[in-house]
Motif scaffolding. Sequence first.
Motif, mmCIF file in Angstrom:
data_model
loop_
_atom_site.group_PDB
_atom_site.id
_atom_site.type_symbol
_atom_site.label_atom_id
_atom_site.label_comp_id
_atom_site.label_asym_id
_atom_site.label_seq_id
_atom_site.Cartn_x
_atom_site.Cartn_y
_atom_site.Cartn_z
ATOM 1 N N GLU A 53 0.830 -1.213 0.000
ATOM 2 C CA GLU A 53 0.000 0.000 0.000
ATOM 3 C C GLU A 53 0.859 1.255 0.000
ATOM 4 O O GLU A 53 0.501 2.252 -0.626
ATOM 5 N N SER A 54 2.001 1.206 0.685
ATOM 6 C CA SER A 54 2.831 2.399 0.770
ATOM 7 C C SER A 54 3.653 2.649 -0.493
ATOM 8 O O SER A 54 3.933 3.795 -0.820
ATOM 9 N N THR A 56 2.950 1.370 -3.758
ATOM 10 C CA THR A 56 2.209 1.339 -5.026
ATOM 11 C C THR A 56 2.037 2.717 -5.661
ATOM 12 O O THR A 56 2.240 2.858 -6.869
ATOM 13 N N PRO A 57 1.692 3.769 -4.906
ATOM 14 C CA PRO A 57 1.519 5.070 -5.558
ATOM 15 C C PRO A 57 2.794 5.612 -6.229
ATOM 16 O O PRO A 57 2.706 6.431 -7.147
ATOM 17 N N ASP A 58 3.957 5.154 -5.803
ATOM 18 C CA ASP A 58 5.218 5.635 -6.367
ATOM 19 C C ASP A 58 5.638 4.894 -7.625
ATOM 20 O O ASP A 58 6.608 5.291 -8.276
ATOM 21 N N PRO A 62 2.012 1.608 -15.198
ATOM 22 C CA PRO A 62 0.649 1.198 -14.848
ATOM 23 C C PRO A 62 0.513 -0.310 -14.655
ATOM 24 O O PRO A 62 -0.212 -0.755 -13.770
ATOM 25 N N ARG A 65 2.109 -1.184 -11.285
ATOM 26 C CA ARG A 65 1.232 -0.662 -10.225
ATOM 27 C C ARG A 65 0.003 -1.552 -10.087
ATOM 28 O O ARG A 65 -0.415 -1.897 -8.980
ATOM 29 N N ALA A 69 -1.262 -3.764 -6.916
ATOM 30 C CA ALA A 69 -2.619 -3.565 -6.406
ATOM 31 C C ALA A 69 -3.397 -4.877 -6.414
ATOM 32 O O ALA A 69 -4.158 -5.164 -5.484
ATOM 33 N N ARG A 72 -2.347 -6.884 -3.510
ATOM 34 C CA ARG A 72 -3.000 -6.372 -2.299
ATOM 35 C C ARG A 72 -4.414 -6.930 -2.175
ATOM 36 O O ARG A 72 -4.836 -7.340 -1.101
ATOM 37 N N ASP A 97 -6.269 0.988 -14.033
ATOM 38 C CA ASP A 97 -4.842 1.194 -14.233
ATOM 39 C C ASP A 97 -4.309 0.336 -15.373
ATOM 40 O O ASP A 97 -3.500 0.787 -16.169
#
Length: 128
Positions: A53-54, A56-58, A62, A65, A69, A72, A97
């Motif tokens: 979770e920490s 993935t945004p970085d 796509p 990512r 996700a 997760r 995505d």
Amino acid sequence: MGKRAVDAENLVLAVETYETLREMDAADPEIWQPLAALYRTTQQRAKLLALLESVTPDIVSPEARAALALERVQILRVLGETSEDDLAAALEAVLEDDPNSADAIEELSALYMKRSGATGMMDFLERQ
């Protein structure tokens, strides 16, 4: 000391080392990727979930990512603490995505078929 005990101690030490390194540079893939592998090996799902979770945004790609996700979502499903609606929403986000994620399509289809038959999947496809 038996080989299993030594191996277990080494895994614990490796996890602790990578966790300490991650405190210094949380976004470095050379740190978080081996840590994620260690969490998978030691079946520390809650820690793996938080890690994914920490980071993935970085992730720029796509597809990469979406793969994180999707992992997760799979962990959430295994933990059994997430509603089917939330799982479906997370899978839909994966497909936003990466619309070509066959695994996400398969999991979402199975979830919709279980929940509401083909109509749930058709509703999703119409929204796309």
